[in-house]
Design a protein around this motif. Structure first.
Motif, short mmCIF file in Angstrom:
data_model
loop_
_atom_site.label_atom_id
_atom_site.label_comp_id
_atom_site.label_asym_id
_atom_site.label_seq_id
_atom_site.Cartn_x
_atom_site.Cartn_y
_atom_site.Cartn_z
N ASN A 131 0.83 -1.21 0.00
CA ASN A 131 0.00 0.00 0.00
C ASN A 131 0.87 1.26 0.00
N LYS A 163 -10.50 -8.22 -1.56
CA LYS A 163 -10.25 -7.53 -0.30
C LYS A 163 -8.81 -7.06 -0.20
N GLU A 164 -7.86 -7.91 -0.60
CA GLU A 164 -6.45 -7.50 -0.54
C GLU A 164 -6.15 -6.42 -1.57
N TYR A 167 -7.30 -3.17 -0.31
CA TYR A 167 -6.38 -2.63 0.71
C TYR A 167 -5.14 -2.02 0.05
N LYS A 170 -5.91 1.40 -1.33
CA LYS A 170 -6.61 2.32 -0.43
C LYS A 170 -5.84 3.63 -0.26
#
Length: 267
Positions: A131, A163-164, A167, A170
């Motif tokens: 991220n 979901k990963e 993330y 994000k």
């Protein structure tokens, strides 16, 4: 009529797309680099020459560059920690600087470039690293007028579920590359539903729903009508970008095999 494109990774067993007849029906191209064991000067020069040669050929054939697939592995792993991040980002930025004049809409990247043997304890840390590094690289690419698209990956790779992937991007300027051949820990429907309009580009090929195969559409078990419906539902307006490398029967695929397989599969 759907707009079609393809990756230069097509037909890794020897098919050449470099003739006008071979690309009939295709408008867009992804200039692709794959796994790199190192980022030595020799590797850099070889990779850049490959991209330049492919770009020049594509331009002569009237193809437009939709995307450039950045290399991964070696010193280009976006899950690297702070001690390595500066070097990783600089290595990737040099590819962007050298190719932005080709006019790509987006740069596709693998967030994960290391061994897939990731323990549960490591996973959260590597996601945080990804991220942070994706935020930096996507901002740099946005300043150049393009988009960084993080590819959903297979097996135990970081970024192997919606979901990963959510993330990883994000609070960044990055978007997502939806590789329909990589869905092993998620479903196509959930991936499209969760990421929605964050999906900026696609990699299309078929598989057996067990592990990635990069087959011609129709050779595997993907429901291609469903895929088109999912893309329509998230208002995807980009081209159908095919990353086909094989035919299930072992014969080297051509772009006409890809086009025919796809259109037959969506009848």
């Amino acid at each position: 009529m759907l707009s079609l494109g393809f990756s230069t990774a097509i037909g890794t067993q020897g098919f050449s797309w470099r003739e006008q007849e071979a690309i009939e029906g295709f408008e867009w191209i992804e200039l692709a680099l794959g796994y790199c064991r190192d980022n030595s000067q020799a590797t850099w020069e070889k990779n850049l020459q490959q991209l330049r040669n492919d770009y020049d050929t594509a331009k002569k054939l009237g193809l437009k560059v939709w995307s450039i697939h950045l290399p991964y592995g070696g010193g280009m792993d976006l899950t690297s920690d702070i001690s390595e991040s500066e070097n990783v980002l600089q290595n990737l930025k040099q590819y962007v600087d050298a190719t932005i004049d080709m006019g790509p809409h987006c740069y596709v990247t693998h967030a994960h470039g290391r061994s897939e043997n990731v323990s549960d304890e490591e996973r959260s840390m590597l996601l945080e690293n990804a991220n942070r590094n994706v935020a930096a690289l996507s901002s740099y690419i946005a300043e150049k007028g393009a988009i960084l698209a993080v590819e959903g990956l297979p097996r135990t790779c970081i970024g192997n579920t919606a979901k990963e992937c959510e993330y990883i991007i994000k609070d960044t300027k990055a978007k997502i590359c939806f590789d329909v051949n990589h869905m092993m820990n998620d479903t196509h429907e959930n991936f499209a539903s969760v990421l929605g309009e964050n999906i900026q580009t696609v990699h299309l090929s078929d598989y057996d729903l067990g592990d990635e195969k990069h087959w011609v559409p129709g050779d595997g078990k993907i429901n291609w009508k469903e895929i088109l419906g999912l893309l329509s539902g998230i208002h995807y307006t980009g081209p159908m970008m095919f990353e086909v490398k094989f035919r299930k029967d072992g014969i080297t695929p051509t772009l006409q095999d890809v086009k025919n397989g796809f259109y037959n599969a969506i009848k």
